[in-house]
Scaffold this active site. Structure first.
Site, PDB file in Angstrom:
ATOM      1  CB  CYS A 119      17.767  27.817  -8.513  1.00 42.08           C
ATOM      2  SG  CYS A 119      15.640  27.704  -8.398  1.00 42.08           S
ATOM      3  CG  PHE A 260       7.248  10.654   6.705  1.00 41.56           C
ATOM      4  CD1 PHE A 260       8.285  10.453   7.883  1.00 41.56           C
ATOM      5  CD2 PHE A 260       6.748  11.853   6.704  1.00 41.56           C
ATOM      6  CE1 PHE A 260       9.191  11.954   8.075  1.00 41.56           C
ATOM      7  CE2 PHE A 260       7.308  12.409   7.060  1.00 41.56           C
ATOM      8  CZ  PHE A 260       8.137  12.851   7.680  1.00 41.56           C
ATOM      9  CB  VAL A 261       7.610   4.494   3.267  1.00 43.27           C
ATOM     10  CG1 VAL A 261       6.777   3.113   2.854  1.00 43.27           C
ATOM     11  CG2 VAL A 261       6.388   5.458   2.334  1.00 43.27           C
ATOM     12  NE  ARG A 262      11.338   6.896   9.730  1.00 40.43           N
ATOM     13  CZ  ARG A 262      11.233   8.267   9.094  1.00 40.43           C
ATOM     14  NH1 ARG A 262      11.646   8.301   7.889  1.00 40.43           N
ATOM     15  NH2 ARG A 262      11.036   9.491  10.017  1.00 40.43           N
ATOM     16  CG  ASN A 263      10.037   2.502  11.933  1.00 37.47           C
ATOM     17  OD1 ASN A 263      10.802   1.508  11.649  1.00 37.47           O
ATOM     18  ND2 ASN A 263      10.179   3.645  12.546  1.00 37.47           N
ATOM     19  CD  GLU A 264       4.460  -3.674   9.282  1.00 40.81           C
ATOM     20  OE1 GLU A 264       3.021  -3.392   8.729  1.00 40.81           O
ATOM     21  OE2 GLU A 264       5.594  -3.428   8.604  1.00 40.81           O
ATOM     22  NE  ARG A 265       3.346   4.466  13.472  1.00 42.14           N
ATOM     23  CZ  ARG A 265       3.283   5.034  14.856  1.00 42.14           C
ATOM     24  NH1 ARG A 265       4.353   5.630  14.609  1.00 42.14           N
ATOM     25  NH2 ARG A 265       3.022   4.748  15.866  1.00 42.14           N
TER      26      ARG A 265
END
Length: 283
Positions: A119, A260-265
């Site tokens: 834009c 990156f909220v995944r795999n306990e991190r």
């Protein structure tokens, strides 16, 4: 309308081919029209067309209009319903009738163009435009344990009916400090899923959402931070990565951002004090 559509696909494994049935996420346009003006001079205007997955269209319209600063409270709206006079568009046109006392600032809708990455607006212009619509940085007494964030991806995924069938649809979830899921909305568009969620909260007079967090199933773009800021959300978390402008806007908004909220991190980009960490942060 259904959230999914059946198709037949050619499935290849190695050099083998088999024909099997499959399901796709439905994508249809939704036009949002406003009815506005005094009782003796009502007017109609189309304000947006978005590609969405049908379902919770009223909430999508409400969430969009609220986060664009067109409406501010539920009494601003007289009715919100699908138009049925045009059979070719039945189900894909939503008309929102505003209270005659509501004065529409049409210039605010031009800000919506910043959701396009091409834009041409700079980051400061984008943030300044949003700040003009908000009461300022969010100052909420909201604190949660890291375990709450760790558990969210699986808990949200378990509730995603359409994703389970298609693998091609986004979710936005509202949760409290204990990790309880209060609302979940799905859509093929990330911003639409969030608009539906905020629209549902708007209808229930839950705004501002100062005692809740929002979890997103994809990445965090600046438009998602803008919508969360308008709704008063103190913490925004997502499976994916944030953009640089999203982090910049979250900093201005006083929103805790977790990516990156995944795999306990997970990564915290600002306002880490809202997450109860057992060890001091280090670089």
């Amino acid at each position: 309308m259904s959230l999914v559509a059946p198709v037949t696909i050619q499935k290849i494994t190695g050099s083998s081919l088999i024909e099997v049935p499959d399901l796709l996420a439905v994508e249809e346009p939704l036009e949002i029209r406003l009815g506005f003006g005094p009782v003796d001079d009502r007017q109609q205007r189309s304000v947006a067309v978005t590609m969405r997955t049908p379902g919770h269209d009223e909430e999508l319209a409400m969430g969009f209009l609220f986060t664009e600063g067109i409406i501010h409270k539920s009494t601003d709206v007289i009715s919100c319903r699908h138009c049925v006079q045009d059979s070719a568009k039945e189900g894909n046109v939503m008309r929102v009738e505003l209270n005659p006392d509501v004065v529409v600032d049409w210039s605010r809708l031009t800000r919506n163009t910043f959701t396009s990455s091409s834009c041409g607006l700079c980051g400061k212009t984008t943030i300044d435009a949003v700040m003009a619509l908000t009461p300022g940085p969010i100052d909420a007494d909201f604190l949660l344990e890291p375990a709450v964030l760790h558990a969210l991806p699986d808990r949200v995924r378990e509730t995603q009916r359409a994703f389970a069938y298609t693998g091609g649809i986004h979710a936005a979830a509202l949760f409290d400090a204990d990790g309880k899921l209060l609302l979940i909305r799905e859509d093929i568009g990330r911003h639409n899923a969030l608009d539906k969620l905020i629209g549902a909260a708007f209808w229930q007079n839950w705004l501002p959402l100062s005692q809740f967090g929002i979890f997103l199933s994809g990445r965090i773009g600046v438009e998602l931070v803008q919508k969360s800021w308008m709704a008063g959300v103190p913490l925004l978390a997502a499976v994916g990565a944030p953009s640089s402008l999203a982090v910049q806007m979250a900093q201005e908004a006083g929103i805790t951002m977790a990516g990156f909220v995944r795999n306990e991190r997970f990564n915290l980009y600002n306002k880490p004090e809202r997450v109860s960490l057992q060890q001091p942060l280090s670089v």
